[in-house]
Motif scaffolding. Structure first.
Motif, short mmCIF file in Angstrom:
data_model
loop_
_atom_site.label_atom_id
_atom_site.label_comp_id
_atom_site.label_asym_id
_atom_site.label_seq_id
_atom_site.Cartn_x
_atom_site.Cartn_y
_atom_site.Cartn_z
N ARG A 37 -23.39 -18.85 -13.00
CA ARG A 37 -22.16 -18.09 -12.72
C ARG A 37 -21.00 -18.63 -13.55
NH1 ARG A 37 -18.01 -18.39 -8.68
NH2 ARG A 37 -17.12 -16.34 -8.26
N ARG A 38 -20.90 -19.95 -13.72
CA ARG A 38 -19.83 -20.51 -14.54
C ARG A 38 -19.95 -20.07 -16.00
NH1 ARG A 38 -20.88 -25.22 -11.50
NH2 ARG A 38 -22.09 -26.08 -13.23
N LEU A 39 -21.20 -19.95 -16.46
CA LEU A 39 -21.43 -19.58 -17.85
C LEU A 39 -21.55 -18.06 -18.04
CD1 LEU A 39 -24.06 -22.32 -18.81
CD2 LEU A 39 -21.62 -22.30 -19.33
N TRP A 40 -21.43 -17.31 -16.96
CA TRP A 40 -21.64 -15.87 -17.03
C TRP A 40 -20.76 -15.16 -18.06
CZ3 TRP A 40 -25.46 -12.88 -16.01
CH2 TRP A 40 -25.28 -11.49 -15.95
N PRO A 41 -19.49 -15.55 -18.25
CA PRO A 41 -18.68 -14.87 -19.28
C PRO A 41 -19.30 -14.92 -20.67
CG PRO A 41 -17.26 -16.16 -17.84
CD PRO A 41 -18.68 -16.50 -17.47
N LEU A 42 -20.12 -15.93 -20.96
CA LEU A 42 -20.78 -16.00 -22.26
C LEU A 42 -21.77 -14.86 -22.44
CD1 LEU A 42 -21.48 -19.84 -22.52
CD2 LEU A 42 -19.57 -18.53 -23.49
N ALA A 43 -22.23 -14.27 -21.35
CA ALA A 43 -23.09 -13.10 -21.41
C ALA A 43 -22.30 -11.81 -21.21
CB ALA A 43 -24.20 -13.20 -20.36
N ALA A 44 -21.37 -11.83 -20.25
CA ALA A 44 -20.64 -10.61 -19.89
C ALA A 44 -19.72 -10.12 -21.00
CB ALA A 44 -19.85 -10.83 -18.60
N VAL A 45 -19.05 -11.03 -21.69
CA VAL A 45 -18.11 -10.61 -22.73
C VAL A 45 -18.83 -9.91 -23.88
CG1 VAL A 45 -16.46 -11.42 -24.46
CG2 VAL A 45 -16.34 -12.28 -22.11
N PRO A 46 -19.88 -10.51 -24.46
CA PRO A 46 -20.59 -9.76 -25.51
C PRO A 46 -21.27 -8.50 -24.98
CG PRO A 46 -21.72 -11.83 -25.03
CD PRO A 46 -20.39 -11.89 -24.34
N GLY A 47 -21.72 -8.54 -23.73
CA GLY A 47 -22.31 -7.33 -23.15
C GLY A 47 -21.30 -6.20 -23.09
N ALA A 48 -20.09 -6.53 -22.67
CA ALA A 48 -19.03 -5.52 -22.63
C ALA A 48 -18.68 -5.04 -24.03
CB ALA A 48 -17.79 -6.10 -21.95
N GLY A 57 -26.19 -0.35 -34.52
CA GLY A 57 -25.75 -1.43 -35.40
C GLY A 57 -26.29 -2.77 -34.95
N GLY A 58 -26.41 -3.67 -35.90
CA GLY A 58 -26.92 -5.00 -35.57
C GLY A 58 -26.00 -5.77 -34.65
N LEU A 59 -24.68 -5.58 -34.79
CA LEU A 59 -23.73 -6.31 -33.94
C LEU A 59 -23.83 -5.85 -32.49
CD1 LEU A 59 -21.55 -8.43 -33.86
CD2 LEU A 59 -19.86 -6.66 -34.46
N ALA A 60 -23.93 -4.53 -32.29
CA ALA A 60 -24.07 -4.00 -30.93
C ALA A 60 -25.36 -4.51 -30.29
CB ALA A 60 -24.06 -2.47 -30.94
N THR A 61 -26.44 -4.50 -31.05
CA THR A 61 -27.72 -4.97 -30.53
C THR A 61 -27.67 -6.46 -30.20
OG1 THR A 61 -28.87 -3.32 -31.88
CG2 THR A 61 -30.20 -5.12 -31.00
N GLY A 62 -27.05 -7.24 -31.10
CA GLY A 62 -26.95 -8.68 -30.86
C GLY A 62 -26.13 -9.00 -29.63
N CYS A 63 -25.02 -8.30 -29.44
CA CYS A 63 -24.19 -8.53 -28.25
C CYS A 63 -24.94 -8.15 -26.98
CB CYS A 63 -22.90 -7.73 -28.36
SG CYS A 63 -21.72 -8.36 -29.58
N ALA A 64 -25.67 -7.04 -27.03
CA ALA A 64 -26.46 -6.62 -25.87
C ALA A 64 -27.56 -7.64 -25.57
CB ALA A 64 -27.07 -5.25 -26.12
N LEU A 65 -28.12 -8.21 -26.63
CA LEU A 65 -29.18 -9.21 -26.44
C LEU A 65 -28.64 -10.45 -25.74
CD1 LEU A 65 -32.10 -10.06 -26.92
CD2 LEU A 65 -31.40 -10.90 -29.18
N LEU A 66 -27.43 -10.86 -26.06
CA LEU A 66 -26.82 -12.00 -25.38
C LEU A 66 -26.67 -11.71 -23.89
CD1 LEU A 66 -24.09 -13.11 -27.95
CD2 LEU A 66 -26.24 -14.29 -27.38
N TYR A 67 -26.28 -10.47 -23.57
CA TYR A 67 -26.17 -10.12 -22.15
C TYR A 67 -27.54 -10.13 -21.48
CZ TYR A 67 -24.94 -7.83 -17.83
OH TYR A 67 -24.77 -7.57 -16.49
N ALA A 68 -28.54 -9.60 -22.17
CA ALA A 68 -29.88 -9.59 -21.61
C ALA A 68 -30.37 -11.01 -21.33
CB ALA A 68 -30.84 -8.87 -22.56
N LEU A 69 -30.05 -11.95 -22.21
CA LEU A 69 -30.45 -13.34 -21.99
C LEU A 69 -29.78 -13.90 -20.73
CD1 LEU A 69 -30.37 -14.72 -25.65
CD2 LEU A 69 -32.39 -14.21 -24.25
N GLY A 70 -28.53 -13.49 -20.50
CA GLY A 70 -27.86 -13.92 -19.28
C GLY A 70 -28.54 -13.38 -18.03
N THR A 71 -28.95 -12.12 -18.08
CA THR A 71 -29.64 -11.53 -16.93
C THR A 71 -31.01 -12.17 -16.72
OG1 THR A 71 -30.63 -9.73 -18.23
CG2 THR A 71 -28.46 -9.33 -17.27
#
Length: 291
Positions: A37-48, A57-71
């Protein structure tokens, strides 16, 4: 989906990423989740951010992937919790489902943002899967588990709710592959579970709550389910039977917004207050000295 519907769905996903998931994680008594939960912004911000970048685009996919790793980090606590508790009691089944559900949303987000037709599903279907597994998957299952624990011992409606919400969510997911009638069956089971959650909350938990604000939040979260889940049944039955039913735009504006704000946010804020009150009471009991 039209542009207006897409933007509304994205806003609901943003609420899920930024508020609903971290609020819910704080209510799960699982070692290790506090760090997630403390580290959740590291996933939520790129997910948003991925939601506002061009699809494919590669950037959109990469940001979504960071969110997926958080989940996935959240989902890993489901087997760890099962190994620790060795319990499949109804409340535990609901909590385990809640921990696993965001990972489905995360995978769907990566596929949708990359433009990849995962299992042959079009991007708009994948886009709707993301909020569904934040709210029906994560929040509904978690609240069902909390209600089951807090209800009167042996409460059959509470136990049924804690089992039928996860079962309904899984049936809806199966319906993506097996057809519209399976989705209707899932919607029926999920609706039954959510109505039971609302019933137990309204009839049992709300009257026992002394705090005015908490009681009103519980009342709102219960009352809104009566309408929003009826809309879900109408939509699923209409699709399966070929009957008139609401459009996706109308469902997003009513069912989606109602469940996100009226149910999920109100319920999680209420349970946060309840948990805080219990913590304060426990601290008071342990610090008091006999006279």
């Amino acid at each position: 989906m039209g542009p207006g519907t897409t933007e509304l769905v994205d806003l609901l996903v943003l609420l899920g990423m930024g508020a609903v998931v971290p609020l819910g994680l704080a209510l799960v008594d699982e070692p290790g989740l506090a760090r997630v939960r403390r580290l959740w912004p590291l996933a939520a911000v790129p997910g948003a951010l991925s939601l506002w970048l061009p699809r494919g685009g590669g950037l959109a996919t990469g940001c979504a992937l960071l969110y997926a790793l958080g989940t996935l980090a959240v989902a890993l606590h489901a087997p760890l919790r099962l190994a620790r508790t060795r319990s499949l009691a109804p409340a535990e089944v609901a909590v385990l489902t809640a921990l696993a559900a965001p990972s489905v949303a995360g995978v769907a987000l990566v596929a949708e943002r990359s433009g990849y037709p995962l299992f042959g599903f079009e991007p708009h279907i994948l886009a709707l899967t993301v909020p569904h597994f934040h709210y029906a998957g994560f929040t509904a299952a978690l609240v069902a588990g909390l209600v089951c624990r807090a209800a009167r011992p042996g409460s059959a409606p509470a136990r049924c709710a804690a089992l039928s919400v996860p079962a309904g969510t899984l049936l809806v997911l199966a319906g993506y592959f097996l057809g519209n009638w399976w989705q209707f069956a899932g919607a029926a089971v999920l609706t039954t579970g959510m109505w039971l959650v609302g019933l137990v909350t309204w009839r049992d938990l709300r009257p026992r709550t002394r705090d005015w604000t908490t009681a009103r939040l519980l009342a709102a979260s219960s009352a809104v389910l009566a309408l929003t889940m009826l809309l879900a049944l109408w939509w699923a039955l209409g699709r399966a039977a070929g009957l008139p039913h609401p459009t996706l735009t109308w469902m997003a504006a009513t069912h989606g917004v109602g469940n996100a704000l009226g149910f999920a946010l109100c319920a999680l804020l209420a349970w946060r207050r309840i948990t805080a009150d219990r913590t304060d009471a426990t601290r008071t009991d342990t610090t008091e000295t006999p006279r």
